[in-house]
Motif scaffolding. Structure first.
Motif, mmCIF file in Angstrom:
data_model
loop_
_atom_site.group_PDB
_atom_site.id
_atom_site.type_symbol
_atom_site.label_atom_id
_atom_site.label_comp_id
_atom_site.label_asym_id
_atom_site.label_seq_id
_atom_site.Cartn_x
_atom_site.Cartn_y
_atom_site.Cartn_z
ATOM 1 N N ASP A 1 0.888 -1.163 0.000
ATOM 2 C CA ASP A 1 0.000 0.000 0.000
ATOM 3 C C ASP A 1 0.929 1.218 0.000
ATOM 4 O O ASP A 1 1.379 1.682 1.048
ATOM 5 N N LEU A 2 1.270 1.675 -1.237
ATOM 6 C CA LEU A 2 2.221 2.779 -1.381
ATOM 7 C C LEU A 2 1.462 4.108 -1.232
ATOM 8 O O LEU A 2 0.413 4.268 -1.836
ATOM 9 N N ASP B 1 10.293 7.651 1.017
ATOM 10 C CA ASP B 1 9.845 8.332 -0.196
ATOM 11 C C ASP B 1 9.878 7.312 -1.340
ATOM 12 O O ASP B 1 10.781 6.467 -1.385
ATOM 13 N N PHE B 2 8.918 7.417 -2.251
ATOM 14 C CA PHE B 2 8.857 6.404 -3.328
ATOM 15 C C PHE B 2 10.119 6.403 -4.186
ATOM 16 O O PHE B 2 10.394 5.453 -4.904
ATOM 17 N N ARG B 3 10.917 7.497 -4.092
ATOM 18 C CA ARG B 3 12.122 7.573 -4.919
ATOM 19 C C ARG B 3 13.339 6.934 -4.261
ATOM 20 O O ARG B 3 14.385 6.802 -4.877
ATOM 21 N N GLU B 4 13.199 6.556 -2.990
ATOM 22 C CA GLU B 4 14.348 5.960 -2.289
ATOM 23 C C GLU B 4 14.612 4.539 -2.772
ATOM 24 O O GLU B 4 13.661 3.801 -3.060
ATOM 25 N N GLU B 5 15.904 4.189 -2.785
ATOM 26 C CA GLU B 5 16.294 2.844 -3.223
ATOM 27 C C GLU B 5 15.644 1.758 -2.364
ATOM 28 O O GLU B 5 15.189 0.746 -2.866
ATOM 29 N N ILE C 1 11.664 -2.781 -2.090
ATOM 30 C CA ILE C 1 10.437 -3.393 -1.548
ATOM 31 C C ILE C 1 9.433 -3.608 -2.682
ATOM 32 O O ILE C 1 8.812 -4.661 -2.810
ATOM 33 N N LEU C 2 9.307 -2.589 -3.537
ATOM 34 C CA LEU C 2 8.313 -2.665 -4.615
ATOM 35 C C LEU C 2 8.654 -3.789 -5.596
ATOM 36 O O LEU C 2 7.767 -4.488 -6.094
ATOM 37 N N ASP D 1 -1.528 5.304 -4.135
ATOM 38 C CA ASP D 1 -2.490 6.414 -4.032
ATOM 39 C C ASP D 1 -1.724 7.712 -3.739
ATOM 40 O O ASP D 1 -1.772 8.243 -2.645
ATOM 41 N N PRO D 2 -1.000 8.220 -4.748
ATOM 42 C CA PRO D 2 -0.169 9.403 -4.502
ATOM 43 C C PRO D 2 -1.023 10.652 -4.319
ATOM 44 O O PRO D 2 -2.211 10.648 -4.653
#
Ligand SMILES: C[S@@+](CC[C@H](N)C(=O)[O-])C[C@H]1O[C@@H](n2cnc3c(N)ncnc32)[C@H](O)[C@@H]1O
Length: 310
Positions: free
Chosen positions: A31-32, A193-197, A202-203, A212-213
């Motif tokens: 659940d991002l 943050d979604f941009r982190e390695e 994880i993704l 759900d940004p």
């Protein structure tokens, strides 16, 4: 599931529609941009990973999941007493009848103003915002704050004014359900943050990702602080391409247009990648009656969609 954080834009009403379009059996579900965690709590998966870059949200969700309901509520009751806040779940409305400001439709605002601001200032003075003491206070702040939102200024101080509601039966129910549900499922909470390695990793290990940004054309509280710009939107779309190329299934919520404004980067991206990424754009029937920021636009037409790649 309804979120105990009463998150603006939470997806509880949409879940029945989403479930129809989600895969039936999921191993690892992410659940991002989880916010109040409604979506991950509502689905059946072997493991759920909640991700959000708001440390206060993640800490609070973790905190509320640690205790059993009785232990937590007895601690909260001590605080309610200490700050002399109204507690309609326990005492009903009669006790506060005189102070309830019906004329201006201000609910419990009059009863709680003094106590709420004392609570807020005590919370802001606590250095360790991840302590049990701070997180108990933070939960109460959300319950008694304007719109039940969570907002911090740049120095990290909670800065919402007092709201109209209190710890009522509805909030108690949501808290109880959350505690029960979160203990039943296998889940973890990650701040990032979604941009982190570490998040990308994880993704790439997940089986299905729901994202759900913040909406580029939205105006919720988290948009004020998260600085979601066209640039961020493009970085996010780039991430979706990487996920697709790695055969990851995803579903993304967004608003393509509303009252004369439309999300051009997203619309262009869909047009360009529709075939390559097997994008499927599903219109969602939503009447955001609950969210007050949308009450202004009650009858405004907006195109809310779920974009999936399978
Ligand atoms: C639309 S809300 C999610 C609502 C949630 N689905 C629910 O049902 O409650 C968007 C969330 O994205 C988070 N966020 C904003 N920018 C982010 C980023 N760069 N990386 C990760 N999370 C972010 C915000 O803190 C906010 O909680």
């Amino acid at each position: 599931m309804k979120t105990p954080l009463n998150y603006t834009g939470n997806k509880s009403r949409l879940m029945p529609q989403f479930i129809e379009h989600f895969p039936k059996q999921v191993g690892i579900f992410v659940d991002l941009f989880c916010g109040g965690a409604t979506v991950g709590l509502s689905i059946d998966a072997k493991k759920v990973i909640f991700i959000d870059n708001n440390l206060n949200v993640i800490n609070l969700l973790k905190h509320l999941s640690k205790y059993d309901f009785k232990t937590l509520i007895s601690r909260l009751e001590v605080l309610i007493e200490k700050y002399n806040l109204s507690y309609s779940a326990k005492y009903g409305y009669e006790k506060y009848r005189k102070e309830l400001d019906k004329r201006d439709n201000n609910g419990f605002k009059g009863c709680n103003t003094i106590g709420y601001y004392q609570l807020r200032s005590d919370f802001n003075l606590i250095e360790n915002k991840n302590s049990k003491e701070a997180l108990d206070l933070l939960y109460l702040l959300v319950v008694y704050a304007f719109n039940n939102d969570m907002r911090f200024n740049k120095s990290g101080e909670f800065n919402l004014p007092v709201g109209k509601t209190d710890l009522n039966k509805n909030n108690i129910e949501k808290l109880k359900n959350y505690i029960e549900r979160v203990k039943k499922i296998n889940c973890i909470f990650v701040c990032g943050d979604f941009r982190e390695e570490k998040i990308k990793k994880i993704l790439l290990e997940a089986d299905f990702i729901y994202a759900d940004p913040p909406y580029l054309i939205g105006n919720a509280v988290y948009n004020e602080t998260s600085n979601w710009t066209e640039e961020t939107e493009k970085e996010f779309l780039n991430l979706l391409e990487i996920l697709s190329k790695n055969n990851k299934k995803f579903a993304v919520s967004n608003v393509l247009s509303k009252v004369g404004v439309y999300n051009k980067p997203l619309s262009d991206w869909i047009l360009f990648n529709r075939l390559d990424l097997h994008l499927n754009v599903i219109d969602i029937d939503y009447h955001y009656r609950g969210a007050s920021y949308n009450k202004i636009n009650r009858d405004a037409k907006e195109r809310e969609v779920l974009i999936k790649n399978f």
